[in-house]
Design a protein around this motif. Structure first.
Motif, short mmCIF file in Angstrom:
data_model
loop_
_atom_site.label_atom_id
_atom_site.label_comp_id
_atom_site.label_asym_id
_atom_site.label_seq_id
_atom_site.Cartn_x
_atom_site.Cartn_y
_atom_site.Cartn_z
N VAL A 33 13.49 48.65 22.12
CA VAL A 33 12.24 47.92 21.92
C VAL A 33 12.29 47.12 20.63
O VAL A 33 12.60 47.66 19.57
CB VAL A 33 11.03 48.87 21.90
CG1 VAL A 33 9.74 48.10 21.62
CG2 VAL A 33 10.90 49.61 23.24
N VAL A 35 9.83 45.23 18.17
CA VAL A 35 8.40 45.22 17.88
C VAL A 35 8.16 44.55 16.54
O VAL A 35 8.98 44.63 15.62
CB VAL A 35 7.83 46.66 17.89
CG1 VAL A 35 8.46 47.52 16.81
CG2 VAL A 35 6.30 46.65 17.75
N ALA A 201 5.53 50.51 21.71
CA ALA A 201 6.92 50.70 21.29
C ALA A 201 7.27 52.18 21.21
O ALA A 201 8.33 52.61 21.67
CB ALA A 201 7.16 50.02 19.94
N GLY A 205 10.20 53.28 23.71
CA GLY A 205 11.52 53.06 23.15
C GLY A 205 12.33 54.31 22.85
O GLY A 205 11.82 55.25 22.22
N ILE A 208 14.03 51.75 18.47
CA ILE A 208 12.98 50.79 18.10
C ILE A 208 13.48 49.97 16.92
O ILE A 208 13.96 50.52 15.92
CB ILE A 208 11.68 51.51 17.72
CG1 ILE A 208 11.16 52.33 18.91
CG2 ILE A 208 10.62 50.52 17.26
CD1 ILE A 208 10.04 53.29 18.55
#
Length: 312
Positions: A33, A35, A201, A205, A208
């Motif tokens: 992810v 973010v 997230a 995830g 991350i």
């Protein structure tokens, strides 16, 4: 494996550096992810991977080969892509939308049909009811389910998702978060997911990466991000969005949780919501002891409904 090595992206008009010396690795089969706030460079990073945007300098490699050395059409046919605005073709049936990439790969009509029907079943859409419908006949959440399975139809190795749920209502968003976690577990594909929402997230995830103004501020597991923020930006961004300092009691008080008798609790209502979320990553529910010694069954749905309400 996917690798970014000293990648820069500059936009000439305003001498604007969108990506500044990006270095990261994404392991095969990861749910990765990206973010960060608006303008952080996360969508640019995603689009550079399938060459919708070309990097100014540096190398992006897939399985050790520079993406610039791949045939563009063939490379994109091996990547699924899920957009925020869904982008189903309005003049094509749902089955035809799902099988666009398999048709480009010259799969037989029978194989395309079978794949479309199997995938519709996976996301809870009865193919007898939905396969021949047009996109305009579906709700936003149903269309996004179709958008997700369309990205999976050619059995790609990599699936890119660019804020796919941000336009949906909280209930639909929570349902689709659960769905993509299930699909990732089943398919073992590499999912790369962009979001501006730290709660999303943390929910999705395995790895991350937090970005700001083109820089990678920190990359790690959920627990590493929670317990060891690298700097004040990560700590501040995270603290503004997550519920680490809030107690599970808030969920029990606000949601209709089921009381359970004669079972041993795993947490107390005074434990942090982050502890609950950690356990719920691999379980359907957690047993919580309240101050009056009752035991409550708190499910993933309870947690997500609470987070969705907090986000409103």
């Amino acid at each position: 494996m996917i690798e970014f090595k000293h990648v820069y992206k500059n936009y000439d008009k305003n001498d604007n550096t969108a990506i500044n010396d990006l270095n990261l690795e994404i392991e095969d089969g990861d749910f990765f992810v990206l973010v960060g706030p608006s303008g952080s460079g996360k969508t640019t990073t995603l689009k550079m991977l399938n060459r919708l945007i070309r990097q100014t300098s540096g190398d992006i490699l897939v399985d050790g080969k520079r993406i610039d050395d791949y045939n563009l059409r063939e490379m994109r046919l091996q990547m699924g892509y899920v957009l925020q605005n869904i982008a189903l073709f309005p003049n094509m049936t749902i089955e035809e939308n799902i099988t666009i990439q398999p048709e480009s790969l010259k799969w037989s009509k029978e194989r395309r049909h079978q794949v479309a029907w199997d995938l519709l079943k996976k996301v809870g859409l009865n193919p007898l009811k939905y396969a021949k419908r047009m996109p305009s006949e579906l709700s936003g959440g149903e269309q996004q389910r179709v958008g997700i399975v369309r990205a999976l139809a050619s059995n790609p190795k990599i699936v890119l998702m660019d804020e796919p749920f941000s336009a949906l209502d909280p209930i639909s968003r929570n349902q689709l978060q659960e769905l993509v976690l299930k699909l990732h577990k089943e398919t073992k594909m590499t999912f790369i997911f962009v979001t501006h929402d730290m709660n999303e997230a943390l929910r999705l995830g395995n790895t991350i990466a937090i970005m700001r103004t083109g820089h990678l501020e920190q990359i790690g597991s959920r627990d590493e991000i929670i317990n060891n923020p690298k700097n004040s930006f990560v700590n501040g961004f995270f603290k503004n969005q997550h519920n680490d300092d809030k107690k599970i009691k808030l969920i029990i008080d606000s949601q209709k949780c089921q009381e359970i008798h004669d079972q041993i609790p795993e947490l107390s209502e005074e434990d942090n919501i982050s502890d609950l979320a950690h356990l719920l990553k691999n379980k359907e529910f957690v047993l919580i002891k309240s101050s009056d010694n009752k035991v409550w069954k708190v499910t993933t749905k309870c947690l997500l409904n609470y987070l969705a309400r907090e986000a409103e």
